[in-house]
Design an enzyme around this catalytic site. Structure first.
Site, mmCIF file in Angstrom:
data_model
loop_
_atom_site.group_PDB
_atom_site.id
_atom_site.type_symbol
_atom_site.label_atom_id
_atom_site.label_comp_id
_atom_site.label_asym_id
_atom_site.label_seq_id
_atom_site.Cartn_x
_atom_site.Cartn_y
_atom_site.Cartn_z
ATOM 1 N N VAL A 62 0.744 -0.944 -6.745
ATOM 2 C CA VAL A 62 0.181 -2.256 -6.413
ATOM 3 C C VAL A 62 0.608 -2.650 -4.999
ATOM 4 C CG1 VAL A 62 0.263 -4.733 -6.959
ATOM 5 C CG2 VAL A 62 -0.058 -3.060 -8.797
ATOM 6 N N VAL A 65 -1.334 -0.709 -2.281
ATOM 7 C CA VAL A 65 -2.712 -1.163 -2.069
ATOM 8 C C VAL A 65 -2.740 -2.580 -1.507
ATOM 9 C CG1 VAL A 65 -4.909 -1.658 -3.217
ATOM 10 C CG2 VAL A 65 -3.622 0.399 -3.816
ATOM 11 N N GLU A 66 -1.852 -3.437 -1.969
ATOM 12 C CA GLU A 66 -1.864 -4.838 -1.533
ATOM 13 C C GLU A 66 -1.436 -5.014 -0.079
ATOM 14 O OE1 GLU A 66 -3.072 -7.462 -2.809
ATOM 15 O OE2 GLU A 66 -3.286 -7.039 -4.930
ATOM 16 N N SER A 67 -0.318 -4.377 0.307
ATOM 17 C CA SER A 67 0.232 -4.657 1.638
ATOM 18 C C SER A 67 0.725 -3.431 2.387
ATOM 19 C CB SER A 67 1.404 -5.632 1.514
ATOM 20 O OG SER A 67 2.520 -4.967 0.918
#
Length: 193
Positions: A62, A65-67
């Site tokens: 996560v 992909v997020e940051s």
């Protein structure tokens, strides 16, 4: 005459080097894989995975992909921190459990604070969706209310093999990417410690 002799030697040397590089790319090399798919903040991810009884590789996927492991990232929509939680969601999370002195501002700037809130939220989504990772990831991106609406109205049945039915292209791609990294991290980091 000597320049002509060195050219074939250079070409052979270059070709040999190129073949070695290509071979390394195709050989399932753990160290090469970890260079291509690194995980930063492993200690913080591991602590929160233990705290919330979660797979640390899912949290890492996560974050990737997020940051891409950037602790003070801010999205165009206003999501903050390493796990890209919306400020109002972060405020709501802080009221749900004892997070000590963590603030929304810290969650948007510090990796440890952002991972703690994001991991708690991911665990809460897993609870809401009966441990279903695919539905929970869709909810992490689009919001749990929207995913419940899609399921209720039959727009999407919540299965991984029907991700193409997710009404939001962004959410569809998000879930696919997180699942990819989760699998890749599972292959490369089977022993987290």
């Amino acid at each position: 005459m000597s320049p002509k002799r060195t050219r074939p030697k250079r070409k052979r040397w270059f070709l040999a080097l190129l073949l070695i590089v290509v071979a390394l790319l195709f050989i399932r090399s753990e160290w090469l894989g970890k260079m291509v798919y690194p995980i930063q903040y492993r200690e913080e991810i591991g602590m929160n995975a233990d705290r919330y009884a979660m797979d640390p590789r899912l949290i890492a996927a996560v974050i990737r992909v997020e940051s891409n492991f950037e602790p003070n990232a801010v999205s165009p929509k206003g999501a903050i921190g390493i796990m890209q939680v919306m400020p109002d969601t972060a405020q709501w999370i802080l009221k749900q459990d004892d997070f000590g002195d963590i603030t929304v501002k810290q969650a948007g700037e510090r990796a440890d604070a952002g991972i703690r809130l994001g991991a708690w939220y991911l665990k809460e989504l897993l609870r809401q969706f009966d441990g279903d990772i695919v539905k929970s990831l869709a909810a992490y991106n689009a919001g749990p209310g929207k995913v419940k609406q899609w399921l209720r109205e039959g727009a999407w049945d919540g299965r991984e093999d029907t991700l193409t039915d997710i009404p939001y292209g962004e959410t569809r791609r998000y879930v696919q990417k997180v699942l990819f990294y989760h699998k890749k991290y599972g292959e490369l980091y089977d022993n987290w410690s």
